[in-house]
Design an enzyme around this catalytic site. Structure first.
Site, short mmCIF file in Angstrom:
data_model
loop_
_atom_site.label_atom_id
_atom_site.label_comp_id
_atom_site.label_asym_id
_atom_site.label_seq_id
_atom_site.Cartn_x
_atom_site.Cartn_y
_atom_site.Cartn_z
N ASP A 27 3.15 -4.89 -14.27
CA ASP A 27 3.11 -5.96 -13.27
C ASP A 27 1.93 -6.86 -13.61
O ASP A 27 0.96 -6.41 -14.21
CB ASP A 27 2.91 -5.41 -11.86
CG ASP A 27 1.45 -5.07 -11.59
OD1 ASP A 27 0.73 -5.91 -11.00
OD2 ASP A 27 0.99 -3.99 -12.02
N PHE A 31 -7.47 -1.26 -5.73
CA PHE A 31 -7.97 -2.31 -6.62
C PHE A 31 -8.55 -3.48 -5.83
O PHE A 31 -9.58 -4.04 -6.21
CB PHE A 31 -6.85 -2.82 -7.55
CG PHE A 31 -7.34 -3.87 -8.51
CD1 PHE A 31 -8.10 -3.51 -9.62
CD2 PHE A 31 -7.07 -5.21 -8.31
CE1 PHE A 31 -8.57 -4.47 -10.51
CE2 PHE A 31 -7.54 -6.18 -9.18
CZ PHE A 31 -8.28 -5.81 -10.29
N ASP A 40 0.98 -1.31 -4.33
CA ASP A 40 -0.27 -0.69 -4.76
C ASP A 40 -0.94 -0.10 -3.53
O ASP A 40 -0.54 -0.35 -2.40
CB ASP A 40 -1.16 -1.70 -5.49
CG ASP A 40 -1.55 -2.88 -4.62
OD1 ASP A 40 -1.34 -2.81 -3.39
OD2 ASP A 40 -2.08 -3.87 -5.14
#
Length: 382
Positions: A268, A97, A93
Site C-alpha cells: 500500500d 504508524f 492499519d
C-alpha cells in the site's frame, strides 16, 4: 480469509486471497496493490472509479477514522464498508504508524500511547486492546496488530526494546481480537529496525503467537534503499510460506517490483494518489511531470500503452491546462491514471510469475524506465 499460493517464479509468489463478506465472496489476486483511503475515501474518487482501475482491496486508517467521524458514526452505518460504500475487502492499519508520526506529541508506555489529538488538542490514549475494538467496529477484513514503528536511525538497544514491546503488544492484540470473536483476519507486524538478529526474534515471536498473515513494518521510514532491500531479503524467507506477506507503506513502482522479487504479496502507499494531485504521473517509460511547459501544446495521450479513462480520452495538453487552472477534474483524471498504472503493473507482474518469466519482466521493466536492475543481496554475496 483464505490464502492460496498458486505458483512461484524465483522468490516471486502468485497467490489469491478469498474473503467471505455479506454480499458474497471477494477475491484479491496477489501480488496486490492497495490504494489508500485514509478518511474512508481514496481522495477525489468514487468507489466505482477505484474499482474500475482494477483495485480489489483498499486500505483505511484506523487512527484518522477513530478521531473523525468516530466509532459511533461508523457503527450507525453498519461499518466502514457501509459508510463509504465500498463492498470489497478493506485492510485497516492499527494506528501505530500515525502515532509514531506525531513525534513529540506522544508518550509511549507499556500500557499504550498517550498523545495529543491533532484535531482538538485533548489528550487521548490508544492501546492494543483499543485498536482491536476500533478495527472491529470498522468491520475491517484484515486487522493489523498495534505496534510501535521503530524509527530510523535507531540504536540496537532502542530497536530491541521497541521490538520486544511490539511483541508483547502483538500478544495483547491477538488476545483482544479473540475475545471479541472477530471472524476476520489478523496480521502480525515484524519490527526490529535494520538489525537482522532482531528481525529474526520478531518473526519467531509472531509465528509463535500465530497470525493469518505477516507484515514487514518499520521500513520506508528514511533508511537507504539498500538497507530496505537487505532487511526484506533477510526477513521474508523466515515467514511462513502459506501466509500472505505485506510490505507496509511502500512505495514507488520500482519498490513494488523489488518487493515482489523478495517474496512480498501485498503493498500500500499514498504515492500514486498524492503524486497525481501534484502533477507527477507514472507512465510505462518513467514519469511525466505534467506541469512542465513542454506539455502545453502536446496532443498525445499520457501513456499510449495505458487503457485508463484518462489516457483513452484526453491529451497531455488538456491535463496541463487543468492543472494550470487548478481544476479539480485535473487531480481526478491524474488519480485515475496513476491508480490504473499501479494496477496494470501488478497485473503484468502476476502474469510474468504465472508464466515463470519474472526475471525477464524485471529486466524489461528497468530497461523501459532507463535504470539498472539493482542486484539481490544473494548476488552481491556470491
Amino acid at each position: 480469509m483464505k490464502y492460496e499460493l498458486k505458483t512461484t517464479s524465483g522468490n516471486a509468489r502468485r497467490g489469491r486471497l478469498t474473503f467471505s463478506r455479506p454480499k458474497g465472496e471477494y477475491v484479491v489476486e496477489t501480488p496486490a496493490f492497495m490504494p489508500v483511503g485514509t478518511y474512508g475515501t481514496v481522495k477525489g474518487m468514487t468507489p466505482e472509479e477505484v474499482a474500475a482501475t482494477g483495485a480489489q482491496i483498499l486500505l483505511g486508517n484506523t487512527f484518522h477514522l477513530w478521531l473523525r467521524p468516530g466509532q459511533e458514526v461508523m457503527k450507525s452505518h453498519g461499518d466502514l464498508h457501509g459508510f463509504m460504500q465500498w463492498h470489497g475487502p478493506i485492510l485497516t492499519d492499527s494506528g501505530g504508524f500515525q502515532v509514531f508520526s506525531l513525534g513529540k506529541l506522544r508518550k509511549i508506555k507499556e500500557e499504550g500511547v498517550t498523545f495529543q489529538n491533532p484535531i482538538s488538542g485533548e489528550k487521548i490514549f490508544l492501546s492494543p486492546e483499543k485498536s482491536m475494538e476500533i478495527q472491529y467496529d470498522l468491520g475491517s477484513d484484515i486487522v493489523m496488530i498495534f505496534d510501535e514503528c521503530t524509527p530510523y536511525p535507531a540504536t540496537f538497544d532502542y530497536a530491541k526494546n521497541s521490538m520486544e514491546m511490539s511483541l508483547r503488544w502483538a500478544k495483547r492484540s491477538r488476545d483482544r481480537f479473540d475475545e471479541l470473536q472477530n471472524p476476520r483476519a489478523l496480521f502480525g507486524i515484524v519490527q526490529g529496525g535494520t538489525y537482522e538478529e532482531l528481525r529474526k526474534i520478531s518473526v519467531e515471536g509472531l509465528v509463535n503467537i500465530g497470525f493469518d498473515g505477516y507484515a514487514v513494518g518499520g521500513l520506508a521510514v528514511g533508511e537507504p534503499k539498500e538497507e530496505m532491500h537487505r532487511i526484506l531479503e533477510f526477513t521474508t524467507p523466515l515467514l511462513p510460506q502459506d501466509k500472505p506477506r505485506y510490505l507496509m507503506g511502500v512505495g514507488k513502482p520500482e519498490d513494488l517490483v523489488e518487493g515482489v522479487r523478495r517474496g512480498i504479496d501485498m503493498f500500500d502507499c499514498v504515492m500514486p494518489t498524492r503524486n497525481a494531485r501534484n502533477g507527477h504521473l507514472f507512465v510505462s517509460n518513467g514519469i511525466v511531470k505534467i506541469r512542465n511547459a513542454k506539455y502545453k501544446t502536446d496532443t498525445t495521450p499520457l501513456d499510449p500503452e495505458c487503457d485508463c479513462y484518462t489516457c483513452k480520452n484526453y491529451t497531455k495538453a488538456y491535463l496541463y491546462h487543468l492543472d494550470k487552472c487548478g481544476e479539480i477534474l485535473g487531480a481526478r483524471l491524474n488519480t485515475i491514471h496513476n491508480l490504473r498504472y499501479y494496477q496494470r503493473l501488478m497485473a503484468q507482474i502476476r502474469q510474468a510469475i504465472e508464466e515463470d518469466r519474472f526475471d525477464d519482466f524485471v529486466v524489461e521493466f528497468y530497461a523501459k524506465i532507463g535504470k539498472e536492475v539493482p542486484p539481490l543481496q544473494s548476488e552481491v554475496n556470491k
